[in-house]
Design a protein around this motif. Structure first.
Motif, PDB file in Angstrom:
ATOM      1  N   ILE A 242       0.721  -1.180   0.167  1.00 18.56           N
ATOM      2  CA  ILE A 242      -0.012  -0.049   0.269  1.00 18.56           C
ATOM      3  C   ILE A 242       0.907   1.251  -0.191  1.00 18.56           C
ATOM      4  N   VAL A 243       0.097   2.101  -1.061  1.00 22.10           N
ATOM      5  CA  VAL A 243       1.154   3.618  -1.347  1.00 22.10           C
ATOM      6  C   VAL A 243       0.974   4.368   0.495  1.00 22.10           C
ATOM      7  N   ALA A 244       1.697   4.568   1.459  1.00 21.98           N
ATOM      8  CA  ALA A 244       1.206   5.116   2.534  1.00 21.98           C
ATOM      9  C   ALA A 244       1.542   6.824   2.221  1.00 21.98           C
ATOM     10  N   VAL A 245       0.446   8.007   2.891  1.00 21.95           N
ATOM     11  CA  VAL A 245       0.575   9.025   3.169  1.00 21.95           C
ATOM     12  C   VAL A 245       0.307   8.902   4.469  1.00 21.95           C
ATOM     13  N   ASP A 246       0.436   9.097   5.096  1.00 22.59           N
ATOM     14  CA  ASP A 246       0.362   9.124   6.767  1.00 22.59           C
ATOM     15  C   ASP A 246       0.521   7.405   7.569  1.00 22.59           C
ATOM     16  N   ALA A 247       1.118   7.047   8.219  1.00 25.30           N
ATOM     17  CA  ALA A 247       1.497   6.131   9.105  1.00 25.30           C
ATOM     18  C   ALA A 247       0.991   6.594  10.641  1.00 25.30           C
ATOM     19  N   THR A 248       0.892   7.760  11.010  1.00 22.98           N
ATOM     20  CA  THR A 248      -0.154   8.760  12.187  1.00 22.98           C
ATOM     21  C   THR A 248      -0.850   7.452  12.764  1.00 22.98           C
ATOM     22  N   GLY A 249      -1.090   6.995  13.962  1.00 27.59           N
ATOM     23  CA  GLY A 249      -1.431   5.930  14.767  1.00 27.59           C
ATOM     24  C   GLY A 249      -1.788   4.740  14.153  1.00 27.59           C
ATOM     25  N   ALA A 250      -0.792   4.401  12.792  1.00 27.77           N
ATOM     26  CA  ALA A 250      -1.202   2.641  12.129  1.00 27.77           C
ATOM     27  C   ALA A 250      -1.591   1.644  13.440  1.00 27.77           C
ATOM     28  N   GLY A 251      -0.432   2.097  13.863  1.00 21.04           N
ATOM     29  CA  GLY A 251      -0.094   0.454  15.522  1.00 21.04           C
ATOM     30  C   GLY A 251      -1.352   0.808  16.463  1.00 21.04           C
ATOM     31  N   ASP A 252      -2.154   1.895  16.444  1.00 13.38           N
ATOM     32  CA  ASP A 252      -3.460   2.139  17.191  1.00 13.38           C
ATOM     33  C   ASP A 252      -4.634   0.806  16.701  1.00 13.38           C
ATOM     34  N   VAL A 253      -4.454   1.772  15.417  1.00 15.82           N
ATOM     35  CA  VAL A 253      -5.816   1.103  14.380  1.00 15.82           C
ATOM     36  C   VAL A 253      -5.177  -0.509  14.705  1.00 15.82           C
ATOM     37  N   PHE A 254      -4.051  -0.852  14.059  1.00  9.58           N
ATOM     38  CA  PHE A 254      -3.986  -2.501  14.330  1.00  9.58           C
ATOM     39  C   PHE A 254      -4.433  -3.007  16.372  1.00  9.58           C
ATOM     40  N   GLY A 255      -4.063  -2.235  17.137  1.00  9.37           N
ATOM     41  CA  GLY A 255      -4.505  -3.206  18.104  1.00  9.37           C
ATOM     42  C   GLY A 255      -5.235  -3.206  18.097  1.00  9.37           C
ATOM     43  N   ALA A 256      -6.368  -1.872  18.164  1.00 11.90           N
ATOM     44  CA  ALA A 256      -8.241  -1.809  18.373  1.00 11.90           C
ATOM     45  C   ALA A 256      -8.281  -3.169  17.040  1.00 11.90           C
ATOM     46  N   SER A 257      -7.955  -3.558  16.212  1.00 14.89           N
ATOM     47  CA  SER A 257      -8.702  -4.301  15.376  1.00 14.89           C
ATOM     48  C   SER A 257      -8.475  -5.319  15.972  1.00 14.89           C
ATOM     49  N   PHE A 258      -7.109  -5.574  16.395  1.00 10.66           N
ATOM     50  CA  PHE A 258      -6.820  -6.640  17.081  1.00 10.66           C
ATOM     51  C   PHE A 258      -7.369  -7.369  17.840  1.00 10.66           C
ATOM     52  N   VAL A 259      -8.285  -6.455  18.625  1.00 12.29           N
ATOM     53  CA  VAL A 259      -9.319  -6.254  19.875  1.00 12.29           C
ATOM     54  C   VAL A 259     -10.624  -6.445  19.587  1.00 12.29           C
ATOM     55  N   ALA A 260     -10.917  -6.301  18.462  1.00 17.46           N
ATOM     56  CA  ALA A 260     -11.973  -6.203  17.465  1.00 17.46           C
ATOM     57  C   ALA A 260     -12.191  -7.825  17.321  1.00 17.46           C
ATOM     58  N   ALA A 261     -11.255  -8.611  16.221  1.00 17.08           N
ATOM     59  CA  ALA A 261     -11.127 -10.059  16.008  1.00 17.08           C
ATOM     60  C   ALA A 261     -10.941 -10.143  17.328  1.00 17.08           C
ATOM     61  N   THR A 262     -10.636 -10.480  18.183  1.00 15.33           N
ATOM     62  CA  THR A 262     -10.403 -11.114  19.324  1.00 15.33           C
ATOM     63  C   THR A 262     -11.785 -11.294  20.171  1.00 15.33           C
TER      64      THR A 262
END
Length: 339
Positions: A242-262
């Motif tokens: 994916i071509v990135a525009v802004d990586a700010t907060g990507a790790g947080d989006v990952f974490g919240a998504s992992f929780v949702a899937a859990t």
């Protein structure tokens, strides 16, 4: 929090920022130089990244944070409560305290941050002296342990922890003592190797697996790897191209998504792919919180891209049975000023 609806799916506390993101930098500026960027976006940041990402999956989300009574605090409170539907009953507004502001200079898959602010007017333990029951809590652990965390864990809340960058780069191993309270730990590869004194993500994962039931390490463009001791699962998944525009907060989006899937009871590999996809979609837009795709963004990607590509369809085919029939309205993305 409405007691009639039961405990929230996700409880969060931490420092909130007002984020101003500048994108399209060809290179960082040097002293005395002015560089024009190709885009600019703004919105709530810090702990808001996790809160918005979780709420956009339809999770009942409760946030305990401190807002300044300045323009930035008023703006962030309005966005989180009225636009995103996040419960702020545990939060406080501090008269005379200025909401911290972060300017992010985004380049490719990374960013540099410049922040102005002062310590919050209320600590996490003051915000949550007796944390309410919750299915999960998403936290950033610090060198100084928070008393509320032990109380929440003892009450049965599953703690999903991340950790911030250590500016001293000493990576004190004492911080990892707090993992005994956690269900899952989700650092990036640099943090994981630093705190475990290892030289590879795989070695760091092995070390962390001895300290917490679920260990996850994000590796940016290289994807993510994890082990779940509760199920005996190991998994490693690649990142999307994916071509990135802004990586700010990507790790947080990952974490919240992992929780949702859990919370959905998904297999580990599917949890990792889902979280990696969500983080990848978020970097295509400005600012971490308001760039979170939610179910609407996931569904749109699957129906327009994922299901039409044989390789992606094989890897992400599980989404066909898990995307809600009604993924909700399109999320509000940050106001962006293009050049």
């Amino acid at each position: 929090m409405d007691e009639e609806t039961g405990p929230p799916d996700v409880l969060l506390t931490g420092l909130l920022f007002y984020d101003l993101v500048l994108t399209g930098l060809g290179r960082p500026p040097t002293p005395g130089e002015e560089i024009w960027t190709r885009g600019m976006g703004s919105g709530p940041g810090g702990i808001a990244n996790l809160a918005v990402a979780a709420a956009r999956y339809g999770l009942d989300t409760s946030l305990a944070t401190v807002f300044g009574d300045d323009y930035y605090g008023t703006y962030c409170r309005k966005i989180l409560a009225e636009q995103e539907g996040i419960d702020l009953s545990l939060s406080r507004t501090a008269p005379g305290w200025n909401t911290p502001v972060t300017v992010a200079l985004a380049q490719d898959h990374d960013r540099a941050l410049v922040t102005h602010g002062s310590p919050p007017a209320h600590t996490q333990d003051e915000l949550l002296p007796d944390p309410p029951p919750a299915r999960t809590a998403l936290v950033h652990i610090d060198a100084e342990p928070q008393k509320w965390l032990a109380k929440a864990a003892a009450a049965g809340t599953l703690i999903f922890a991340d950790v911030g960058w250590d500016p001293s780069e000493q990576w004190s191993g004492e911080l990892l003592d707090q993992l005994s309270l956690c269900h899952a730990f989700l650092p990036n590869d640099t943090e994981a190797m630093g705190y475990t004194r290892t030289d590879s993500p795989a070695a760091a994962l092995a070390a962390l697996a001895d300290l917490t039931p679920v260990a996850v390490i994000t590796c940016g463009r290289s994807g993510a790897l994890a082990v779940d001791q509760t199920t005996g699962e190991h998994a490693q998944v690649p990142a999307l191209d994916i071509v990135a525009v802004d990586a700010t907060g990507a790790g947080d989006v990952f974490g919240a998504s992992f929780v949702a899937a859990t919370l959905g009871g998904w297999p580990l590999a599917d949890r990792l792919r889902f979280a990696t996809l969500a983080a990848g979609l978020s970097v295509q837009r400005h600012t971490g919180a308001l760039a979170a795709p939610g179910w609407h963004g996931i569904a749109r990607w699957w129906h327009t891209t994922g299901s039409h590509d044989p390789e992606l369809s094989r890897a992400y085919g599980f989404l066909a049975d898990r995307i809600p029939d009604d993924p909700g309205p399109a999320p509000h993305h940050p106001p962006v000023t293009p050049r």
